[in-house]
Design a protein around this motif. Structure first.
Motif, short mmCIF file in Angstrom:
data_model
loop_
_atom_site.label_atom_id
_atom_site.label_comp_id
_atom_site.label_asym_id
_atom_site.label_seq_id
_atom_site.Cartn_x
_atom_site.Cartn_y
_atom_site.Cartn_z
N GLY A 65 0.81 -1.22 0.00
CA GLY A 65 0.00 0.00 0.00
C GLY A 65 0.84 1.26 0.00
N VAL A 66 0.31 2.31 -0.65
CA VAL A 66 0.97 3.61 -0.74
C VAL A 66 -0.07 4.69 -0.48
N ASN A 67 0.31 5.73 0.24
CA ASN A 67 -0.55 6.90 0.41
C ASN A 67 -0.59 7.65 -0.92
N ARG A 68 -1.74 7.68 -1.57
CA ARG A 68 -1.88 8.30 -2.87
C ARG A 68 -2.45 9.72 -2.79
N SER A 69 -2.34 10.38 -1.66
CA SER A 69 -2.76 11.77 -1.57
C SER A 69 -2.02 12.58 -2.64
N PRO A 70 -2.69 13.50 -3.34
CA PRO A 70 -2.08 14.16 -4.50
C PRO A 70 -0.75 14.84 -4.25
N LEU A 71 -0.53 15.40 -3.04
CA LEU A 71 0.74 16.04 -2.74
C LEU A 71 1.66 15.12 -1.94
N ALA A 72 1.22 14.67 -0.77
CA ALA A 72 2.07 13.83 0.09
C ALA A 72 2.46 12.54 -0.60
N GLY A 73 1.56 12.00 -1.42
CA GLY A 73 1.84 10.74 -2.09
C GLY A 73 2.99 10.80 -3.07
N LEU A 74 3.32 12.01 -3.54
CA LEU A 74 4.43 12.14 -4.47
C LEU A 74 5.76 11.79 -3.81
N HIS A 75 5.82 11.90 -2.48
CA HIS A 75 7.05 11.66 -1.74
C HIS A 75 6.98 10.38 -0.91
N ALA A 76 6.07 9.48 -1.27
CA ALA A 76 5.92 8.24 -0.51
C ALA A 76 7.19 7.41 -0.57
N PRO A 77 7.54 6.74 0.52
CA PRO A 77 8.75 5.90 0.53
C PRO A 77 8.51 4.56 -0.15
N LEU A 78 9.52 3.72 -0.14
CA LEU A 78 9.37 2.35 -0.63
C LEU A 78 8.25 1.67 0.15
N PRO A 79 7.26 1.07 -0.53
CA PRO A 79 6.16 0.42 0.18
C PRO A 79 6.63 -0.81 0.95
N PRO A 80 5.81 -1.33 1.86
CA PRO A 80 6.18 -2.52 2.63
C PRO A 80 6.63 -3.66 1.72
N GLN A 81 7.66 -4.37 2.16
CA GLN A 81 8.30 -5.41 1.36
C GLN A 81 8.32 -6.74 2.11
N PRO A 82 8.54 -7.86 1.39
CA PRO A 82 8.69 -9.15 2.06
C PRO A 82 9.89 -9.14 3.01
N SER A 83 9.79 -9.92 4.05
CA SER A 83 10.88 -10.00 5.03
C SER A 83 11.96 -11.00 4.62
N ASP A 84 11.70 -11.76 3.56
CA ASP A 84 12.70 -12.68 3.04
C ASP A 84 13.06 -12.26 1.62
N LEU A 85 14.16 -12.78 1.11
CA LEU A 85 14.65 -12.42 -0.21
C LEU A 85 14.51 -13.60 -1.16
N PRO A 86 14.40 -13.34 -2.46
CA PRO A 86 14.35 -14.46 -3.41
C PRO A 86 15.66 -15.23 -3.42
N ALA A 87 15.57 -16.51 -3.71
CA ALA A 87 16.77 -17.33 -3.81
C ALA A 87 17.65 -16.83 -4.95
N GLU A 88 18.94 -17.14 -4.85
CA GLU A 88 19.88 -16.68 -5.87
C GLU A 88 19.43 -17.12 -7.26
N GLY A 89 19.36 -16.17 -8.17
CA GLY A 89 18.97 -16.45 -9.54
C GLY A 89 17.47 -16.42 -9.78
N ARG A 90 16.65 -16.38 -8.71
CA ARG A 90 15.20 -16.34 -8.86
C ARG A 90 14.71 -14.90 -8.97
N VAL A 91 13.58 -14.72 -9.65
CA VAL A 91 12.99 -13.40 -9.84
C VAL A 91 11.57 -13.40 -9.29
N ARG A 92 11.25 -12.39 -8.50
CA ARG A 92 9.89 -12.17 -8.03
C ARG A 92 9.28 -11.00 -8.81
N LEU A 93 8.03 -11.16 -9.20
CA LEU A 93 7.32 -10.13 -9.93
C LEU A 93 6.04 -9.76 -9.18
#
Length: 327
Positions: free
Chosen positions: A31-59
């Motif tokens: 989720g991202v705050n999509r307010s017309p002004l504040a939303g322009l400066h939104a940070p990286l949204p929440p992410q998984p706590s684990d990483l993909p295995a080497e060579g794997r791609v998440r979409l």
């Protein structure tokens, strides 16, 4: 045609009842705050706590529709947001030997929208206050910020195009027993047109930490995140821009079945601008409720509705649908 229909129906039933592999660690709504002004400066949204295995791609392909209807007038400033913002984002992350690298490309649109009538009906059905929404014309687009009697930023016609592209790198970090953790550093590039509120005109960067764990006997899970970021003033009301911000995420989920997850999430952030106006200069608080459905062994569909717990600091309602593929 009947045998073919029966065969298709049998295949769907078998796909549903066939053994499913274990659910992945808890996943937050992106989720991202999509307010017309504040939303322009939104940070990286929440992410998984684990990483993909080497060579794997998440979409992940995410679509959002945020309905705005708020105004404020105080301290010589005035703001009115009436319209709808739609965003489609494609994010990809690749696992490497030391961690992951990722990127997210958004396409942003501002227009009068289609959800005014639906939201008014929802409010009537549950006897919720309309806040003047039912007295305003449907399909109107008016984003306006005034200071000292002059218009500082205005958008009153439809616009769409590329938003600000974001790239990041991350690696795993130590976490409590039974949990996983990841730390990511990110940069947002000014690729969106600031004149049309598609981008901020600012270069931003920050860090984000995400943790998550499961409570196996209860088929439940939890997750939490914290972020800090800073950026240049940009091109949207730069004289009011705050140079830094912090935010956090807290969420929980419960899985009544292998293919179904119910989830609730709370996002908070400090204000992006210095202003006495609530939609511009107040810290945001957004509640997401929804869940996820496993489509295939590697694909999930996330559905959520975001609401303004702190009224006026985020869009009235944000609808989110996201398909994630994690081989």
């Amino acid at each position: 045609m009947r045998p073919l229909r029966r065969l298709l129906a049998a295949g769907l039933v078998l796909a549903w009842v066939a053994p499913a592999r274990p659910a992945p660690p808890p996943r937050p709504f992106p989720g991202v705050n999509r307010s017309p002004l504040a939303g322009l400066h939104a940070p990286l949204p929440p992410q998984p706590s684990d990483l993909p295995a080497e060579g794997r791609v998440r979409l992940r392909l995410t679509a959002e529709a945020a309905s705005h209807f708020t105004w404020d007038d105080r301290g010589g400033e005035r703001v009115r947001f009436d319209g709808e913002t739609q965003v489609v984002r494609l994010a990809a992350a690749r696992g490497l030997g030391w961690g992951e690298v990722g990127a997210e490309i958004p396409v942003v649109a501002h227009n009068g929208g289609v959800f005014d009538g639906f939201i008014e009906g929802w409010h009537r059905f549950f006897h919720l206050p309309q806040g003047g929404r039912d007295e305003a014309p449907h399909g109107l687009l008016e984003y306006r910020y005034e200071e000292g009697g002059g218009v500082q930023k205005e958008l009153d016609g439809p616009a769409w195009g590329l938003g600000d592209v974001r790239v990041w790198a991350g690696r795993e970090i130590p976490a409590p027993a039974g949990a996983a953790g990841a730390l990511r550093g990110w940069i947002s590039l000014p690729t969106g047109r600031a004149d049309d509120l598609l981008g901020s005109g600012s270069v931003q960067g920050g860090i984000r930490m995400d943790l998550a764990g499961r409570v196996s006997p209860l088929r439940a899970g939890w997750y939490a995140g914290a972020a800090a970021w800073a950026g240049t003033p940009g091109r949207v009301v730069p004289e009011r821009r705050r140079p830094w911000g912090i935010g956090g995420t807290l969420g929980a989920e419960w899985s009544p079945a292998d293919r179904v997850v119910l989830r609730v999430q709370l996002d908070a952030a400090t204000p992006a601008y210095r202003s006495p106006l609530v939609p511009v200069g107040a810290g945001s608080l957004q509640l997401w409720t929804g869940g996820a459905l496993r489509l295939t062994p590697s694909a999930w569909l996330d559905l959520a509705v975001g609401e303004d717990v702190a009224v006026g600091t985020v869009p009235d309602v944000t609808f989110l649908a996201s398909v994630r593929w994690e081989p």
